[in-house]
Write a protein that holds these residues in place. Structure first.
Motif, mmCIF file in Angstrom:
data_model
loop_
_atom_site.group_PDB
_atom_site.id
_atom_site.type_symbol
_atom_site.label_atom_id
_atom_site.label_comp_id
_atom_site.label_asym_id
_atom_site.label_seq_id
_atom_site.Cartn_x
_atom_site.Cartn_y
_atom_site.Cartn_z
ATOM 1 N N ALA A 83 0.843 -1.201 0.000
ATOM 2 C CA ALA A 83 0.000 0.000 0.000
ATOM 3 C C ALA A 83 0.873 1.244 0.000
ATOM 4 C CB ALA A 83 -0.914 0.010 1.224
ATOM 5 N N GLY A 84 0.337 2.325 -0.588
ATOM 6 C CA GLY A 84 1.003 3.613 -0.565
ATOM 7 C C GLY A 84 0.256 4.586 0.321
ATOM 8 N N HIS A 85 0.350 5.873 -0.036
ATOM 9 C CA HIS A 85 -0.277 6.898 0.806
ATOM 10 C C HIS A 85 -1.800 6.748 0.792
ATOM 11 C CE1 HIS A 85 -0.239 10.442 3.218
ATOM 12 N NE2 HIS A 85 -0.958 11.144 2.367
ATOM 13 N N ALA A 86 -2.365 6.253 -0.301
ATOM 14 C CA ALA A 86 -3.806 5.982 -0.355
ATOM 15 C C ALA A 86 -4.055 4.554 0.122
ATOM 16 C CB ALA A 86 -4.335 6.193 -1.767
ATOM 17 N N ALA A 87 -3.650 4.272 1.358
ATOM 18 C CA ALA A 87 -3.722 2.904 1.879
ATOM 19 C C ALA A 87 -5.156 2.402 1.983
ATOM 20 C CB ALA A 87 -3.034 2.828 3.240
ATOM 21 N N HIS A 88 -6.128 3.325 2.060
ATOM 22 C CA HIS A 88 -7.538 2.903 2.146
ATOM 23 C C HIS A 88 -8.028 2.249 0.855
ATOM 24 C CE1 HIS A 88 -7.629 6.833 0.226
ATOM 25 N NE2 HIS A 88 -8.803 6.504 -0.260
ATOM 26 N N LEU A 89 -7.262 2.392 -0.237
ATOM 27 C CA LEU A 89 -7.629 1.760 -1.510
ATOM 28 C C LEU A 89 -7.025 0.365 -1.665
ATOM 29 C CD1 LEU A 89 -7.214 4.794 -3.950
ATOM 30 C CD2 LEU A 89 -9.287 4.005 -2.793
ATOM 31 N N HIS A 90 -6.193 -0.048 -0.746
ATOM 32 C CA HIS A 90 -5.546 -1.347 -0.843
ATOM 33 C C HIS A 90 -6.588 -2.459 -0.715
ATOM 34 C CE1 HIS A 90 -2.957 -4.740 0.357
ATOM 35 N NE2 HIS A 90 -1.989 -4.094 -0.265
ATOM 36 N N PRO A 91 -6.439 -3.558 -1.465
ATOM 37 C CA PRO A 91 -7.437 -4.641 -1.416
ATOM 38 C C PRO A 91 -7.664 -5.225 -0.028
ATOM 39 C CG PRO A 91 -5.976 -4.936 -3.299
ATOM 40 C CD PRO A 91 -5.407 -3.813 -2.496
ATOM 41 N N ARG A 92 -6.673 -5.146 0.843
ATOM 42 C CA ARG A 92 -6.838 -5.720 2.186
ATOM 43 C C ARG A 92 -7.468 -4.734 3.170
ATOM 44 N NH1 ARG A 92 -1.473 -7.164 4.318
ATOM 45 N NH2 ARG A 92 -2.670 -7.506 6.218
ATOM 46 N N PHE A 93 -7.612 -3.480 2.790
ATOM 47 C CA PHE A 93 -8.125 -2.503 3.753
ATOM 48 C C PHE A 93 -9.550 -2.812 4.214
ATOM 49 C CE2 PHE A 93 -10.220 1.391 5.071
ATOM 50 C CZ PHE A 93 -9.328 1.888 6.007
ATOM 51 N N PRO A 94 -10.475 -3.232 3.330
ATOM 52 C CA PRO A 94 -11.829 -3.536 3.825
ATOM 53 C C PRO A 94 -11.854 -4.609 4.906
ATOM 54 C CG PRO A 94 -11.853 -3.315 1.444
ATOM 55 C CD PRO A 94 -10.407 -3.329 1.859
ATOM 56 N N ASP A 95 -10.979 -5.603 4.800
ATOM 57 C CA ASP A 95 -10.917 -6.635 5.832
ATOM 58 C C ASP A 95 -10.410 -6.045 7.151
ATOM 59 O OD1 ASP A 95 -11.793 -8.548 4.018
ATOM 60 O OD2 ASP A 95 -9.751 -9.060 3.408
ATOM 61 N N LEU A 96 -9.412 -5.171 7.052
ATOM 62 C CA LEU A 96 -8.881 -4.514 8.248
ATOM 63 C C LEU A 96 -9.968 -3.643 8.887
ATOM 64 C CD1 LEU A 96 -5.406 -2.795 8.359
ATOM 65 C CD2 LEU A 96 -7.376 -1.782 9.484
ATOM 66 N N LEU A 97 -10.691 -2.890 8.052
ATOM 67 C CA LEU A 97 -11.772 -2.049 8.554
ATOM 68 C C LEU A 97 -12.863 -2.900 9.209
ATOM 69 C CD1 LEU A 97 -13.258 0.666 8.856
ATOM 70 C CD2 LEU A 97 -14.119 0.345 6.515
ATOM 71 N N GLY A 98 -13.219 -4.016 8.568
ATOM 72 C CA GLY A 98 -14.223 -4.903 9.132
ATOM 73 C C GLY A 98 -13.817 -5.443 10.492
ATOM 74 N N ALA A 99 -12.548 -5.840 10.618
ATOM 75 C CA ALA A 99 -12.061 -6.356 11.904
ATOM 76 C C ALA A 99 -12.101 -5.266 12.966
ATOM 77 C CB ALA A 99 -10.645 -6.894 11.740
#
Length: 262
Positions: free
Chosen positions: A240-256
């Motif tokens: 991930a870069g500065h737009a880390a919220h666009l990374h494919p794994r971010f939704p899983d992290l947000l869900g957790a």
């Protein structure tokens, strides 16, 4: 909240407990979040706000304190005063933390993504000091040539994101003209002790910080130090870069993260 404080413009996506998304510099709420908000909207009512001067919130730029008050007015109007879950990306994370400092009862949980919270970071750390010097130089250069300042800053922060965003600003996106004011936000102080008290109060506010591996290494330091200061958890997303919220794994992290708050 006083009726004199104008809420921020926004768009709502999804249904469920309110999740407020606060964008950073250069790109407003639409460009920053709307591509991913629909997935987040499967379990939350996502309120994608625009900070002052961007798209749905026309008008002059505002200080970080004014932006925090307008964010709180938005929560009052659109989420019954909270408490809400909230995501702050980059400069938006600073606005979010300032709002938490002012009124912690408005927030249920926080996700702070690639935010350079200087006041929560020891002043002798090398990489944050280098990034801060680059930001100050860009702030000075922006008085004469805002486009060059934009290039200088993003060459330091995340060159790949710079390449992706450049065409938007050549088409006149308002974020470019907002850069000098956003850089000045870094001059604003956060109250480390006040924030620690806010998130650890009678009803604790869980905090998750997120950094990427391909942006400036200072952001990993900022993320770790913010998490430590606010009794939270720090996650580094590989690739991930500065737009880390666009990374494919971010939704899983947000869900957790959301699973921990109910």
């Amino acid at each position: 909240m006083s009726d004199a404080v104008e809420p921020l413009g926004l768009v709502e996506v999804g249904d469920g407990p309110p999740l407020v998304a606060v964008h950073g510099a250069l790109a407003g709420g639409r460009l920053t979040f709307e591509g991913v908000a629909r997935r987040w909207g499967r379990r939350s009512r996502v309120l994608v706000v625009d900070r002052p001067g961007f798209e749905r919130t026309p008008g002059p730029e505002a200080t970080i304190g004014e932006q925090a008050l307008r964010l709180l007015a938005t929560i009052d109007e659109h989420a019954d005063g909270g408490p809400v879950d909230a995501i702050g990306s980059s400069f938006g994370g600073l606005v979010l933390l300032r709002a938490v400092q002012a009124r912690p009862d408005a927030f249920r949980s926080l996700v702070v993504v690639e935010t350079a919270a200087i006041d929560l970071t020891p002043s002798d750390m090398v990489e944050p000091t280098r990034l801060l010097r680059a930001a100050r130089a860009a702030h000075e250069r922006a008085q004469l040539d805002v486009e060059a300042a934009f290039g200088d800053l993003f060459d330091a922060v995340d060159p790949a994101l710079m390449a992706a965003l450049s065409p938007l600003y050549r088409r006149g996106d308002p974020g470019l003209s907002m850069l000098p004011g956003d850089l000045a936000i870094w001059q604003a102080m956060l109250d480390r002790a006040g924030l620690a008290d806010a998130v650890s109060g009678e009803v604790p506010i869980p905090v998750t910080t997120v950094s990427g591996t391909t942006s400036h290494p200072a952001f990993r330091t900022f993320g770790a130090c913010t998490a430590a200061a606010l009794f939270g958890h720090h996650h580094v997303l590989d690739g991930a870069g500065h737009a880390a919220h666009l990374h494919p794994r971010f939704p899983d992290l947000l869900g957790a993260h959301l699973d921990t708050v109910g």
